[in-house]
Write an enzyme that holds these catalytic residues in place. Sequence first.
Site, PDB file in Angstrom:
ATOM      1  N   ASP A  20      97.754   6.965 -72.269  1.00  0.00           N
ATOM      2  CA  ASP A  20      97.450   5.839 -70.948  1.00  0.00           C
ATOM      3  C   ASP A  20      97.935   6.665 -69.560  1.00  0.00           C
ATOM      4  OD1 ASP A  20      96.024   4.466 -72.770  1.00  0.00           O
ATOM      5  OD2 ASP A  20      97.640   2.870 -72.351  1.00  0.00           O
ATOM      6  N   ASP A  64      87.195  -5.805 -75.382  1.00  0.00           N
ATOM      7  CA  ASP A  64      88.643  -6.484 -75.421  1.00  0.00           C
ATOM      8  C   ASP A  64      88.644  -8.021 -75.624  1.00  0.00           C
ATOM      9  OD1 ASP A  64      89.797  -3.769 -74.854  1.00  0.00           O
ATOM     10  OD2 ASP A  64      89.307  -4.101 -72.548  1.00  0.00           O
TER      11      ASP A  64
END
Length: 237
Positions: A8, A129
């Site tokens: 990330d 998600d």
Amino acid sequence: MLIFPAIDLRDGRVVRLVEGDYDRMTVYGNDPLAAAKAYRAAGAEYLHVVDLDAALIGAQKNLAVIQKLAAESGLKLEVGGGVRDEASARRYLDAGVSRVILGSAAIEKPQLMEDLARQYPGQVAAGVDAKNGFVAIHGWKTVTDIAAFDFAESLPGRGIDTVIYTDISRDGKLQGPNVAAYERLSTIKGLNIVASGGVSSPDDVAALAKLDLYAAIIGKALYDGRITLEAALKAAK
């Protein structure tokens, strides 16, 4: 089952969030390419990358870093974060990325997702998600009334062959994946399931591999030394 180590990016650094919370961020390094090359040396073939800056503000601030990762890491990249129109998707693909991931845009702009899937077959994935079974968008801050499983089930009919499915309650907590959710998802025909969130031990990997999933993403557990990439790759077989 494939293993995708995760990087990330925020301000060009390697970081991890807990449950997508930018205020609960840990910095793990300032050299994403070195991290990627270490994964390659350990046996990885793929890399999951999220541009957190792009996810937050839309601007692809880490594009140059991602281009360098694609060109020099020796890994195939899938990248998410800020893919909100054709131009942003094309910038990632032109940078050498193998697959782009649409998250919020998959929900809010389904026609864009379908158009990109037709234009770039096999290079577009949806990021789903889930929070309490419903799709969350906008950095997981907004929970919709769309059932996550139902949305995933609709994807093959829209030209999408891969979904990255994250159980938000497990993300960054090292508490194991939601195996029951992935068992149900594995019944969807024509859809490659990528498990994300909570994978933190060889047993976790083995449990997902038994479901014949396409891939699993491992992030925080690698950085915290809970599992080695070599052990994860072995368990995935």
